[in-house]
Design a protein around this motif. Sequence first.
Motif, PDB file in Angstrom:
ATOM      1  N   ALA A 197     -18.058  12.703 -43.424  1.00  0.00           N
ATOM      2  CA  ALA A 197     -16.654  12.937 -43.770  1.00  0.00           C
ATOM      3  C   ALA A 197     -16.039  11.743 -44.483  1.00  0.00           C
ATOM      4  N   LEU A 198     -16.476  10.540 -44.138  1.00  0.00           N
ATOM      5  CA  LEU A 198     -15.908   9.340 -44.750  1.00  0.00           C
ATOM      6  C   LEU A 198     -16.258   9.241 -46.237  1.00  0.00           C
ATOM      7  N   LEU A 199     -17.483   9.600 -46.590  1.00  0.00           N
ATOM      8  CA  LEU A 199     -17.897   9.461 -47.982  1.00  0.00           C
ATOM      9  C   LEU A 199     -17.047  10.296 -48.929  1.00  0.00           C
ATOM     10  N   PRO A 200     -16.835  11.607 -48.690  1.00  0.00           N
ATOM     11  CA  PRO A 200     -15.931  12.367 -49.567  1.00  0.00           C
ATOM     12  C   PRO A 200     -14.494  11.857 -49.523  1.00  0.00           C
ATOM     13  N   LEU A 244     -14.300  15.625 -68.804  1.00  0.00           N
ATOM     14  CA  LEU A 244     -15.666  16.009 -68.464  1.00  0.00           C
ATOM     15  C   LEU A 244     -16.606  14.833 -68.196  1.00  0.00           C
ATOM     16  N   PRO A 245     -16.575  13.721 -68.954  1.00  0.00           N
ATOM     17  CA  PRO A 245     -17.491  12.618 -68.616  1.00  0.00           C
ATOM     18  C   PRO A 245     -17.314  12.106 -67.201  1.00  0.00           C
ATOM     19  N   TYR A 246     -16.063  12.047 -66.755  1.00  0.00           N
ATOM     20  CA  TYR A 246     -15.812  11.587 -65.394  1.00  0.00           C
ATOM     21  C   TYR A 246     -16.293  12.619 -64.374  1.00  0.00           C
ATOM     22  N   THR A 247     -16.179  13.895 -64.701  1.00  0.00           N
ATOM     23  CA  THR A 247     -16.698  14.937 -63.812  1.00  0.00           C
ATOM     24  C   THR A 247     -18.187  14.740 -63.565  1.00  0.00           C
ATOM     25  N   LEU A 248     -18.924  14.493 -64.635  1.00  0.00           N
ATOM     26  CA  LEU A 248     -20.371  14.303 -64.511  1.00  0.00           C
ATOM     27  C   LEU A 248     -20.696  13.058 -63.682  1.00  0.00           C
ATOM     28  N   LEU A 249     -19.969  11.971 -63.927  1.00  0.00           N
ATOM     29  CA  LEU A 249     -20.240  10.736 -63.187  1.00  0.00           C
ATOM     30  C   LEU A 249     -19.917  10.890 -61.703  1.00  0.00           C
ATOM     31  N   PHE A 250     -18.805  11.528 -61.395  1.00  0.00           N
ATOM     32  CA  PHE A 250     -18.435  11.700 -59.987  1.00  0.00           C
ATOM     33  C   PHE A 250     -19.406  12.646 -59.276  1.00  0.00           C
ATOM     34  N   LEU A 251     -19.903  13.648 -59.969  1.00  0.00           N
ATOM     35  CA  LEU A 251     -20.903  14.530 -59.361  1.00  0.00           C
ATOM     36  C   LEU A 251     -22.201  13.780 -59.100  1.00  0.00           C
ATOM     37  N   VAL A 252     -22.568  12.863 -59.987  1.00  0.00           N
ATOM     38  CA  VAL A 252     -23.763  12.040 -59.756  1.00  0.00           C
ATOM     39  C   VAL A 252     -23.563  11.159 -58.528  1.00  0.00           C
ATOM     40  N   VAL A 253     -22.374  10.552 -58.402  1.00  0.00           N
ATOM     41  CA  VAL A 253     -22.082   9.706 -57.233  1.00  0.00           C
ATOM     42  C   VAL A 253     -22.134  10.529 -55.950  1.00  0.00           C
ATOM     43  N   LEU A 254     -21.522  11.725 -55.976  1.00  0.00           N
ATOM     44  CA  LEU A 254     -21.553  12.596 -54.799  1.00  0.00           C
ATOM     45  C   LEU A 254     -22.975  13.032 -54.485  1.00  0.00           C
ATOM     46  N   GLY A 255     -23.772  13.296 -55.522  1.00  0.00           N
ATOM     47  CA  GLY A 255     -25.170  13.669 -55.307  1.00  0.00           C
ATOM     48  C   GLY A 255     -25.978  12.552 -54.683  1.00  0.00           C
ATOM     49  N   ILE A 256     -25.740  11.306 -55.115  1.00  0.00           N
ATOM     50  CA  ILE A 256     -26.446  10.161 -54.521  1.00  0.00           C
ATOM     51  C   ILE A 256     -26.068  10.010 -53.053  1.00  0.00           C
ATOM     52  N   ALA A 257     -24.778  10.176 -52.758  1.00  0.00           N
ATOM     53  CA  ALA A 257     -24.334  10.083 -51.361  1.00  0.00           C
ATOM     54  C   ALA A 257     -24.994  11.154 -50.501  1.00  0.00           C
ATOM     55  N   ASP A 258     -25.069  12.375 -51.009  1.00  0.00           N
ATOM     56  CA  ASP A 258     -25.717  13.449 -50.255  1.00  0.00           C
ATOM     57  C   ASP A 258     -27.218  13.205 -50.106  1.00  0.00           C
ATOM     58  N   TRP A 259     -27.836  12.643 -51.135  1.00  0.00           N
ATOM     59  CA  TRP A 259     -29.267  12.327 -51.024  1.00  0.00           C
ATOM     60  C   TRP A 259     -29.509  11.321 -49.905  1.00  0.00           C
ATOM     61  N   VAL A 260     -28.635  10.322 -49.792  1.00  0.00           N
ATOM     62  CA  VAL A 260     -28.772   9.343 -48.708  1.00  0.00           C
ATOM     63  C   VAL A 260     -28.603  10.019 -47.354  1.00  0.00           C
ATOM     64  N   LEU A 261     -27.605  10.901 -47.245  1.00  0.00           N
ATOM     65  CA  LEU A 261     -27.350  11.570 -45.970  1.00  0.00           C
ATOM     66  C   LEU A 261     -28.490  12.496 -45.570  1.00  0.00           C
ATOM     67  N   PHE A 262     -28.961  13.315 -46.505  1.00  0.00           N
ATOM     68  CA  PHE A 262     -29.965  14.320 -46.165  1.00  0.00           C
ATOM     69  C   PHE A 262     -31.376  13.735 -46.096  1.00  0.00           C
ATOM     70  N   SER A 263     -31.702  12.830 -46.994  1.00  0.00           N
ATOM     71  CA  SER A 263     -33.073  12.326 -47.071  1.00  0.00           C
ATOM     72  C   SER A 263     -33.311  11.106 -46.188  1.00  0.00           C
ATOM     73  N   LEU A 264     -32.386  10.148 -46.214  1.00  0.00           N
ATOM     74  CA  LEU A 264     -32.607   8.898 -45.485  1.00  0.00           C
ATOM     75  C   LEU A 264     -32.056   8.937 -44.064  1.00  0.00           C
ATOM     76  N   LEU A 265     -30.904   9.577 -43.867  1.00  0.00           N
ATOM     77  CA  LEU A 265     -30.281   9.602 -42.543  1.00  0.00           C
ATOM     78  C   LEU A 265     -30.521  10.900 -41.787  1.00  0.00           C
ATOM     79  N   GLY A 266     -31.217  11.849 -42.409  1.00  0.00           N
ATOM     80  CA  GLY A 266     -31.673  13.036 -41.695  1.00  0.00           C
ATOM     81  C   GLY A 266     -30.605  14.040 -41.326  1.00  0.00           C
ATOM     82  N   MET A 267     -29.504  14.110 -42.071  1.00  0.00           N
ATOM     83  CA  MET A 267     -28.486  15.117 -41.764  1.00  0.00           C
ATOM     84  C   MET A 267     -29.031  16.511 -42.074  1.00  0.00           C
TER      85      MET A 267
END
Length: 410
Positions: A197-200, A244-267
């Motif tokens: 919840a903190l990341l978003p 649109l450029p900022y949309t793409l960058l923010f989606l990449v940042v959100l994707g990296i955060a989710d990758w950390v949560l799902f892959s590294l922290l096992g959510m």
Amino acid sequence: MMAKGRLRPGFLTVFRREFDHFRRRPFLLFLTTVLPLLLMAVLAAVFSAGLATKLPIAVLDLDNTDLSRTIIRTVDATPDAAVARNVSDLAEGRQLILSGSVHGLLMLPHNLERDVFSGRRPEVVFFYNTQTMTTGNLTLRGVSAAVQTVAAGIRLSLRTSQGQPLDEAEEQLAPIPVQVTPLFNPSLNYAHFLLAALLPSVLQVIIVTTMAYAVGLDVETSHRLRILRRLGGGLWPAMAGKILPYTLLFLVVLGIADWVLFSLLGMPLRGDRYLLLACGILFVLANQLIGTLLALLLKPMASAISIGTLLMAPAFGFMGIGFPRIGMNAFAYSWGEIIPGTWYMTARIDQTLRGTPVYLSLKPVAVLLFMVVLLAGLTALRLEAMRARRLREREQPIAPEPNTSGRAAG
């Protein structure tokens, strides 16, 4: 970059110009990508353990008997608390709690063992700081479980010493056994709940303030807005190429955060990943449009950034993560309703921890979509108003200069 003579106004021209801004304005790139990733890395490091264990507490043992020492050992053996200090009086224990050296103080009274075996009910007291809710509640849980375990063992031994069979004594002590099973987060892992919840929440503040800053650079004065319109061949393609450029960058940042949560922290991801992706896109767009609308409505740009921060910074408190929204007053509940993160977190928790069926998560998707459409419509109205005002100023006739020669005309 294209030469001036070959430069064609349109969406792609503004799109490429925005990416060129990142090279010419390093602060903008830092604000868009480096800062949110840095903050997320810090939060992930803080919550990487998942669950706080062995939180230090102090003990004031006024009885100093076998029973009091048994209670202390049992408390120390729990995963939640660890006996770190023995104090001589309450004042010393209070000072340790206030200084943060320990998270609680367990006081075992005089004559504890004598009163227990005499059939009395002495009180074991635990002091903790209610301002630190998480650590305080965890240590309280550990101490309560330990004391109840020791008390149950004493009652059981008293019954068996009087000749009562062990099975019968256990049944009488717990005639209705209760099984407590956490449904959605059985490990009580804070990385799967608070960190998710903190990341978003952090990203939401950054998106709004970044868009207020980026759009404000081009609309703060009428001259800059005319340049943006000419580059885009109109306000609509210009604003789309800007966002649109900022949309793409923010989606990449959100994707990296989710990758950390799902892959590294096992959510866990128990729901539909495509619904989660759709909500993420709508979440980013809604916050971008809030920042854009603030930049179009408020001048100077600093005012838009300040109002955006004021609107989104308390978002975590009103999103219902630390405190249930059903218990909030009307003001806090309404504030949470208008924040995109509230609905994104509802869908996010539903599709990760709870595994909610898709049809039950359609409401937050619909609310986010409504927010995007509404904010896009308000942005369009504001752009049209600005364009109409510019046309009126252009068509307004220039007033003739007053005759200063002192002679009448003709």
